[in-house]
Design a protein around this motif. Sequence first.
Motif, PDB file in Angstrom:
ATOM      1  N   VAL A  68      55.259  -6.887  27.365  1.00 24.82           N
ATOM      2  CA  VAL A  68      54.939  -8.419  27.707  1.00 24.82           C
ATOM      3  C   VAL A  68      53.602  -8.477  27.369  1.00 24.82           C
ATOM      4  CG1 VAL A  68      54.530 -10.222  29.207  1.00 24.82           C
ATOM      5  CG2 VAL A  68      56.600  -8.803  29.306  1.00 24.82           C
ATOM      6  N   ARG A  69      53.092  -9.399  26.623  1.00 25.13           N
ATOM      7  CA  ARG A  69      51.864  -9.772  26.261  1.00 25.13           C
ATOM      8  C   ARG A  69      51.479 -11.494  26.337  1.00 25.13           C
ATOM      9  NH1 ARG A  69      50.589  -9.809  21.245  1.00 25.13           N
ATOM     10  NH2 ARG A  69      52.813  -9.817  20.038  1.00 25.13           N
ATOM     11  N   LEU A 106      64.056 -12.017  24.363  1.00 24.63           N
ATOM     12  CA  LEU A 106      62.671 -11.740  23.635  1.00 24.63           C
ATOM     13  C   LEU A 106      62.319 -12.929  22.638  1.00 24.63           C
ATOM     14  CD1 LEU A 106      64.314  -8.224  21.862  1.00 24.63           C
ATOM     15  CD2 LEU A 106      62.828  -8.581  23.953  1.00 24.63           C
ATOM     16  N   GLY A 107      60.936 -12.653  22.619  1.00 24.68           N
ATOM     17  CA  GLY A 107      60.355 -13.755  21.768  1.00 24.68           C
ATOM     18  C   GLY A 107      59.163 -14.288  22.618  1.00 24.68           C
ATOM     19  N   THR A 134      54.802 -13.366  25.244  1.00 27.48           N
ATOM     20  CA  THR A 134      55.516 -12.787  24.304  1.00 27.48           C
ATOM     21  C   THR A 134      56.491 -11.577  24.869  1.00 27.48           C
ATOM     22  OG1 THR A 134      53.972 -13.748  22.289  1.00 27.48           O
ATOM     23  CG2 THR A 134      55.581 -11.934  21.998  1.00 27.48           C
ATOM     24  N   ILE A 135      57.456 -11.609  24.703  1.00 20.30           N
ATOM     25  CA  ILE A 135      58.332 -10.328  25.352  1.00 20.30           C
ATOM     26  C   ILE A 135      58.825  -9.640  23.933  1.00 20.30           C
ATOM     27  CG2 ILE A 135      60.372  -9.636  26.531  1.00 20.30           C
ATOM     28  CD1 ILE A 135      60.001 -12.747  27.995  1.00 20.30           C
ATOM     29  N   GLU A 136      58.543  -8.527  23.965  1.00 19.93           N
ATOM     30  CA  GLU A 136      59.068  -7.484  22.885  1.00 19.93           C
ATOM     31  C   GLU A 136      59.806  -6.321  23.293  1.00 19.93           C
ATOM     32  OE1 GLU A 136      56.037  -7.577  19.233  1.00 19.93           O
ATOM     33  OE2 GLU A 136      54.740  -8.072  20.869  1.00 19.93           O
ATOM     34  N   SER A 176      56.450  -3.155  19.320  1.00 21.81           N
ATOM     35  CA  SER A 176      56.666  -2.838  18.041  1.00 21.81           C
ATOM     36  C   SER A 176      55.633  -3.267  17.078  1.00 21.81           C
ATOM     37  CB  SER A 176      58.085  -3.320  17.565  1.00 21.81           C
ATOM     38  OG  SER A 176      59.296  -2.554  18.441  1.00 21.81           O
ATOM     39  N   SER A 177      55.489  -4.523  17.468  1.00 22.25           N
ATOM     40  CA  SER A 177      54.442  -5.229  16.475  1.00 22.25           C
ATOM     41  C   SER A 177      52.945  -4.538  16.385  1.00 22.25           C
ATOM     42  CB  SER A 177      54.285  -6.714  16.876  1.00 22.25           C
ATOM     43  OG  SER A 177      53.979  -6.906  18.214  1.00 22.25           O
TER      44      SER A 177
END
Length: 519
Positions: A68-69, A106-107, A134-136, A176-177
């Motif tokens: 999470v960001r 996610l997103g 942002t959830i990745e 991942s990003s």
Amino acid sequence: MDKLMNRSWVMKIIALLLAFMLYLSVNLDDGASSSNKILNRSSSANTGVETLTDVPVQVSYNEKNRIVRGVPDTVIMTLEGPKNILAQTKLQKDYQAYIDLDNLSLGQHRVKVQYRNISDNLNVVVKPDIVNVTIEERDSKQFSVEASYDKNKVKNGYEAGEATVSPRAVTVTGASSQLDQVAYVKAIIDLDNASKTVTKQATVVALDKNLNKLNVTVQPETVNVTIPVRNISKKVPVDVIQEGTPGDGVNITKLEPKTDTVKIIGPSDSLEKIDKIDNIPVDVTGITKSKDIKVNVPVPDGIDSVSPKQITVHVEVDKQGDEKDAEETDASATETKSKSFKNLPVSLTGQSSKYTYELLSPTSVDADVKGPKSDLDKLTKSGISLSANVENLSAGEHTVPIIINSPDSVTSTLSTKQAKVRVTAKKQSGTNDEQTDKETSGSTSDKETKPDTGTGSGTNPGTGNSGDSADKPSEETDTPEDNTDTPTDSTETGDDSSNNQSDENSTPVDGQTDNTSGN
């Protein structure tokens, strides 16, 4: 109706009614305002406001599989309500700010910052109250670690080699990003003017292509880094050449550097090209005698520095005829020499007739003398005298400096610089009983008949005198003190005895000044 309105008394009644209504309206408003003020004043006295800063934000999500960001680390909460509840809430500190992301996909999402463990009687305002997150998916990758250090920070004359990192690879975990942005994984080391191999633990950081630190997790967090540091200096021989013309009739016979080699510091490739520093000029213009000359050592091309920067060169000259002989004579006259004198006696000066003086220690002193060779060759033991001034000393033991008298052209160093002296008051004339006077008279008679017994006036009884006095009873030991005011011929006899003792023992005694006069 119109006729009724035109009458004056009707208009007066209407005006009176309007005035009465206006009066009631104003008084009712004032009453309501006063009531509100009273209520507000009462409410303000029982309520308060508290602002809670840096309240941590807890996030609920699947930490195993997601990243999470965008969630802030802390928020600000403002509480308003009854003061007693505010105080209790602040004291217990069990309030929390949190974000629930468990059911989100996610997103990107806009979520509300919530709170708990706060009384419903309090009004709560959270800043910020809405955040973008942002959830990745969580991912992990391995990266090689590169040691990062400034090679120029080693000590001058040294260079740093290639670093060794252990372990060589680490695991980076994050979104991942973010992993896609990892360009460098570095272990940063500060060489800090190092002059030997450096081994340190360094923290590993993941950086993007712009060298910005990424918010990812690195395992292990630290690695061991070893950086070899070696000396890049080199010693090379030096060679000198003559420059200039010496004085008339002078030939330069030798140019000899007192330093055979110098150290050059610089890059390795430059050091390999240099085996010698030659043709260092020595200016001998106008030189008339052999001497040492300091010259600067040039720095070769490609070299950073040379140590030492100056060397001393001995210039040997050869003169013709009388000039050479005169120079040799001058050199002999200015040559210095050292000489030692052992067991020099110490004499006492400035003695008073009211006291007797005993030199306790030292009885003799060694002296090292340095000066021109011509003067020292002539100097003998008799040319040096040592003395200790006892003037103005009262009865008791004292430490006084030893003074050396020697020629002005030499300098002297004593093995002992101070002497210890005992001062004893003499008994005054007329204070003794008849028996003492008889003993004094008898003692005086003995001295007149035996001048060489060593018991004359002023003799120190503790200096080891020879003769009959050594075998006398202890009650006669003070006889020399009782003889202070004896007749002149007795005193002179004592002086002779003291003089004999000084010659035998080299120990200064009382009456030394009178001895000189008598002699």
